[in-house]
Design a protein around this motif. Sequence first.
Motif, PDB file in Angstrom:
ATOM      1  N   GLU A  41     -12.906  -7.272  -1.277  1.00  9.74           N
ATOM      2  CA  GLU A  41     -11.710  -6.453  -1.190  1.00  9.74           C
ATOM      3  C   GLU A  41     -10.846  -6.599  -2.436  1.00  9.74           C
ATOM      4  OE1 GLU A  41     -10.970  -6.617   3.642  1.00  9.74           O
ATOM      5  OE2 GLU A  41     -10.093  -8.168   2.367  1.00  9.74           O
ATOM      6  N   VAL A  42      -9.922  -5.668  -2.592  1.00 10.77           N
ATOM      7  CA  VAL A  42      -8.937  -5.757  -3.666  1.00 10.77           C
ATOM      8  C   VAL A  42      -7.547  -5.639  -3.056  1.00 10.77           C
ATOM      9  CG1 VAL A  42     -10.508  -4.797  -5.378  1.00 10.77           C
ATOM     10  CG2 VAL A  42      -8.954  -3.271  -4.154  1.00 10.77           C
ATOM     11  N   LEU A  43      -6.575  -6.260  -3.716  1.00  9.09           N
ATOM     12  CA  LEU A  43      -5.176  -6.124  -3.336  1.00  9.09           C
ATOM     13  C   LEU A  43      -4.548  -5.093  -4.262  1.00  9.09           C
ATOM     14  CD1 LEU A  43      -2.728  -7.162  -1.639  1.00  9.09           C
ATOM     15  CD2 LEU A  43      -2.264  -8.734  -3.542  1.00  9.09           C
ATOM     16  N   VAL A  44      -3.975  -4.049  -3.663  1.00 14.16           N
ATOM     17  CA  VAL A  44      -3.371  -2.964  -4.434  1.00 14.16           C
ATOM     18  C   VAL A  44      -1.862  -2.981  -4.220  1.00 14.16           C
ATOM     19  CG1 VAL A  44      -3.232  -0.458  -4.741  1.00 14.16           C
ATOM     20  CG2 VAL A  44      -5.448  -1.539  -4.277  1.00 14.16           C
ATOM     21  N   ARG A  45      -1.112  -2.956  -5.324  1.00 13.01           N
ATOM     22  CA  ARG A  45       0.317  -2.705  -5.215  1.00 13.01           C
ATOM     23  C   ARG A  45       0.487  -1.198  -5.061  1.00 13.01           C
ATOM     24  NH1 ARG A  45       5.053  -5.356  -6.111  1.00 13.01           N
ATOM     25  NH2 ARG A  45       6.855  -4.023  -6.534  1.00 13.01           N
ATOM     26  N   VAL A  46       1.002  -0.783  -3.914  1.00 12.82           N
ATOM     27  CA  VAL A  46       1.034   0.628  -3.559  1.00 12.82           C
ATOM     28  C   VAL A  46       2.223   1.308  -4.229  1.00 12.82           C
ATOM     29  CG1 VAL A  46       1.129   2.288  -1.679  1.00 12.82           C
ATOM     30  CG2 VAL A  46      -0.073   0.114  -1.346  1.00 12.82           C
ATOM     31  N   HIS A  47       1.937   2.221  -5.138  1.00  8.53           N
ATOM     32  CA  HIS A  47       2.986   3.013  -5.771  1.00  8.53           C
ATOM     33  C   HIS A  47       3.309   4.261  -4.961  1.00  8.53           C
ATOM     34  CE1 HIS A  47       3.253   1.241 -10.024  1.00  8.53           C
ATOM     35  NE2 HIS A  47       2.503   0.421  -9.315  1.00  8.53           N
ATOM     36  N   ALA A  48       2.315   4.800  -4.260  1.00 10.13           N
ATOM     37  CA  ALA A  48       2.534   6.005  -3.464  1.00 10.13           C
ATOM     38  C   ALA A  48       1.552   6.041  -2.308  1.00 10.13           C
ATOM     39  CB  ALA A  48       2.379   7.266  -4.326  1.00 10.13           C
TER      40      ALA A  48
ATOM     41  N   GLY B 238      -7.296   5.989  -3.169  1.00  8.54           N
ATOM     42  CA  GLY B 238      -8.322   6.051  -2.136  1.00  8.54           C
ATOM     43  C   GLY B 238      -7.727   6.094  -0.744  1.00  8.54           C
ATOM     44  N   THR B 239      -8.573   5.838   0.242  1.00  7.92           N
ATOM     45  CA  THR B 239      -8.169   5.830   1.645  1.00  7.92           C
ATOM     46  C   THR B 239      -8.680   4.560   2.307  1.00  7.92           C
ATOM     47  OG1 THR B 239     -10.148   7.074   2.274  1.00  7.92           O
ATOM     48  CG2 THR B 239      -8.152   8.344   1.807  1.00  7.92           C
ATOM     49  N   THR B 240      -8.063   4.220   3.432  1.00  8.35           N
ATOM     50  CA  THR B 240      -8.378   2.945   4.080  1.00  8.35           C
ATOM     51  C   THR B 240      -9.048   3.084   5.432  1.00  8.35           C
ATOM     52  OG1 THR B 240      -6.158   2.859   5.039  1.00  8.35           O
ATOM     53  CG2 THR B 240      -6.480   1.751   2.916  1.00  8.35           C
ATOM     54  N   GLY B 241      -9.297   4.313   5.897  1.00  8.95           N
ATOM     55  CA  GLY B 241      -9.949   4.474   7.184  1.00  8.95           C
ATOM     56  C   GLY B 241      -9.067   4.010   8.329  1.00  8.95           C
ATOM     57  N   LEU B 242      -9.686   3.567   9.408  1.00 14.99           N
ATOM     58  CA  LEU B 242      -8.950   3.178  10.603  1.00 14.99           C
ATOM     59  C   LEU B 242      -8.144   1.902  10.422  1.00 14.99           C
ATOM     60  CD1 LEU B 242     -11.550   3.940  13.431  1.00 14.99           C
ATOM     61  CD2 LEU B 242      -9.532   5.268  12.790  1.00 14.99           C
ATOM     62  N   ARG B 243      -8.393   1.161   9.358  1.00 15.11           N
ATOM     63  CA  ARG B 243      -7.612  -0.059   9.158  1.00 15.11           C
ATOM     64  C   ARG B 243      -6.184   0.246   8.737  1.00 15.11           C
ATOM     65  NH1 ARG B 243     -10.652  -3.561   4.932  1.00 15.11           N
ATOM     66  NH2 ARG B 243      -8.834  -4.938   5.113  1.00 15.11           N
ATOM     67  N   MET B 244      -5.910   1.479   8.259  1.00 15.28           N
ATOM     68  CA  MET B 244      -4.567   1.917   7.882  1.00 15.28           C
ATOM     69  C   MET B 244      -3.958   0.928   6.872  1.00 15.28           C
ATOM     70  SD  MET B 244      -4.630   4.600   9.913  1.00 15.28           S
ATOM     71  CE  MET B 244      -2.991   5.269  10.041  1.00 15.28           C
ATOM     72  N   GLY B 245      -2.622   0.699   6.957  1.00 14.83           N
ATOM     73  CA  GLY B 245      -1.996  -0.383   6.218  1.00 14.83           C
ATOM     74  C   GLY B 245      -1.354  -0.043   4.887  1.00 14.83           C
ATOM     75  N   THR B 246      -1.224   1.249   4.536  1.00 14.32           N
ATOM     76  CA  THR B 246      -0.724   1.572   3.204  1.00 14.32           C
ATOM     77  C   THR B 246       0.769   1.871   3.148  1.00 14.32           C
ATOM     78  OG1 THR B 246      -1.255   3.937   3.395  1.00 14.32           O
ATOM     79  CG2 THR B 246      -2.979   2.475   2.531  1.00 14.32           C
ATOM     80  N   HIS B 247       1.462   1.907   4.278  1.00 14.51           N
ATOM     81  CA  HIS B 247       2.915   2.092   4.261  1.00 14.51           C
ATOM     82  C   HIS B 247       3.582   0.744   3.997  1.00 14.51           C
ATOM     83  CE1 HIS B 247       2.775   6.063   6.800  1.00 14.51           C
ATOM     84  NE2 HIS B 247       2.227   6.177   5.605  1.00 14.51           N
ATOM     85  N   ALA B 248       3.259   0.187   2.859  1.00 14.93           N
ATOM     86  CA  ALA B 248       3.693  -1.166   2.506  1.00 14.93           C
ATOM     87  C   ALA B 248       3.641  -1.326   0.997  1.00 14.93           C
ATOM     88  CB  ALA B 248       2.785  -2.206   3.169  1.00 14.93           C
ATOM     89  N   GLU B 249       4.295  -2.367   0.511  1.00 19.16           N
ATOM     90  CA  GLU B 249       4.296  -2.613  -0.927  1.00 19.16           C
ATOM     91  C   GLU B 249       2.921  -3.017  -1.437  1.00 19.16           C
ATOM     92  OE1 GLU B 249       8.853  -3.952  -1.902  1.00 19.16           O
ATOM     93  OE2 GLU B 249       7.506  -5.481  -1.102  1.00 19.16           O
ATOM     94  N   TYR B 250       2.134  -3.655  -0.575  1.00 20.03           N
ATOM     95  CA  TYR B 250       0.776  -4.071  -0.945  1.00 20.03           C
ATOM     96  C   TYR B 250      -0.173  -3.727   0.186  1.00 20.03           C
ATOM     97  CZ  TYR B 250       2.950  -6.942  -4.595  1.00 20.03           C
ATOM     98  OH  TYR B 250       3.676  -7.373  -5.679  1.00 20.03           O
ATOM     99  N   ALA B 251      -1.411  -3.429  -0.171  1.00 25.10           N
ATOM    100  CA  ALA B 251      -2.445  -3.161   0.825  1.00 25.10           C
ATOM    101  C   ALA B 251      -3.759  -3.758   0.354  1.00 25.10           C
ATOM    102  CB  ALA B 251      -2.606  -1.662   1.053  1.00 25.10           C
ATOM    103  N   VAL B 252      -4.490  -4.329   1.281  1.00 21.73           N
ATOM    104  CA  VAL B 252      -5.840  -4.807   1.005  1.00 21.73           C
ATOM    105  C   VAL B 252      -6.816  -3.688   1.345  1.00 21.73           C
ATOM    106  CG1 VAL B 252      -7.646  -6.333   1.883  1.00 21.73           C
ATOM    107  CG2 VAL B 252      -5.451  -7.287   1.202  1.00 21.73           C
ATOM    108  N   VAL B 253      -7.708  -3.409   0.399  1.00 27.02           N
ATOM    109  CA  VAL B 253      -8.622  -2.275   0.525  1.00 27.02           C
ATOM    110  C   VAL B 253     -10.039  -2.736   0.184  1.00 27.02           C
ATOM    111  CG1 VAL B 253      -9.113   0.065  -0.260  1.00 27.02           C
ATOM    112  CG2 VAL B 253      -6.752  -0.767  -0.263  1.00 27.02           C
ATOM    113  N   PRO B 254     -11.052  -2.321   0.956  1.00 26.76           N
ATOM    114  CA  PRO B 254     -12.425  -2.616   0.550  1.00 26.76           C
ATOM    115  C   PRO B 254     -12.698  -2.040  -0.840  1.00 26.76           C
ATOM    116  CG  PRO B 254     -12.370  -1.816   2.808  1.00 26.76           C
ATOM    117  CD  PRO B 254     -10.992  -1.614   2.257  1.00 26.76           C
TER     118      PRO B 254
END
Length: 315
Positions: A29-36, A99-115
């Motif tokens: 996985e990667v940790l992404v700082r979510v800009h949008a 990208g997208t995260t599928g059913l794991r969701m989780g992007t309404h945050a400052e950081y998200a873990v993504v496969p």
Amino acid sequence: MRAAVVHEYGAPDVVRVVDFDTPVPGPKEVLVRVHATAVTAADSRIRGARFPRGFAPFARLAFGLRRPRRTVLGNTFSGVVEALGSRVTGIAVGDEVAGTTGLRMGTHAEYAVVPASRVVAKPAGVSHDDAAGVLFGGSTALFFLHNKATVGPGTRVLVNGASGAIGTSAVQLAKHAGATVTGVTSGANADLVRSLGADHVIDHTTTDLASVTERYDVVLDTVGTLSAASGRRLLADGGVLLLAAADLGELLRARGDVRVGTAPERVEDARELLDLVASGALRVVLDRVVPLDGVVAAHERVDSGRKVGNIVLNP
């Protein structure tokens, strides 16, 4: 980190912005700082437990029987890689990705873990807002127009709900393929839909589709206001009806010239959409861009049914 969390089903004001532990990426996985990230109709349905007719029992099993299992919603993202899992290759810290995260969701945050397998490079000429905005509606439009139908030069396409997240992309993708496009929207959004390439516009507030005499090779309903029967009346010989907002009964009865389904979140589709945006062939329509603290207002706008294009959060 700060995140918008939903601990119970309900109206938009159940969403709260709170401090949350920053997630740690696993080996792949990667940790992404979510800009949008986008606030979509899917987020609204999950938050409010308002699922298409017949799907509620299955959706509750998937998303949580009494309360949301995934407390941080959000499915699309654009941002910068902050950390890598131990087995990730081909991606570097500092890369701009989407990208997208599928059913794991989780992007309404400052950081998200993504496969890592779901991450695609964001073209330099595409803004984070546009990258996050295009992926939900764009992937659905692409799937239906390219996988559920054949759209090419001379194809007559009707897009019902042409000013929404799916519709704004569908009008442009169909036109890009050489189709003659008719968009169905309100009169207030008619000029926008024409600017996206629609050859004709039908104002649904003044014209009942049942009275339309034109016939189409492809009818795409993005808002769930056409049934199999009413949609078929708009088809030319050999035409197909695409129901992007089908309920369970329509799913079970769909056959022949009526086609339904759920768009898969394929990285190749994300790349194609981002490349189209980068080239100028696809314009991302943004209703509004708000900070994370505006998430309740964003949900309210989605619930209103008057959203035009996409709503983007900047965590």
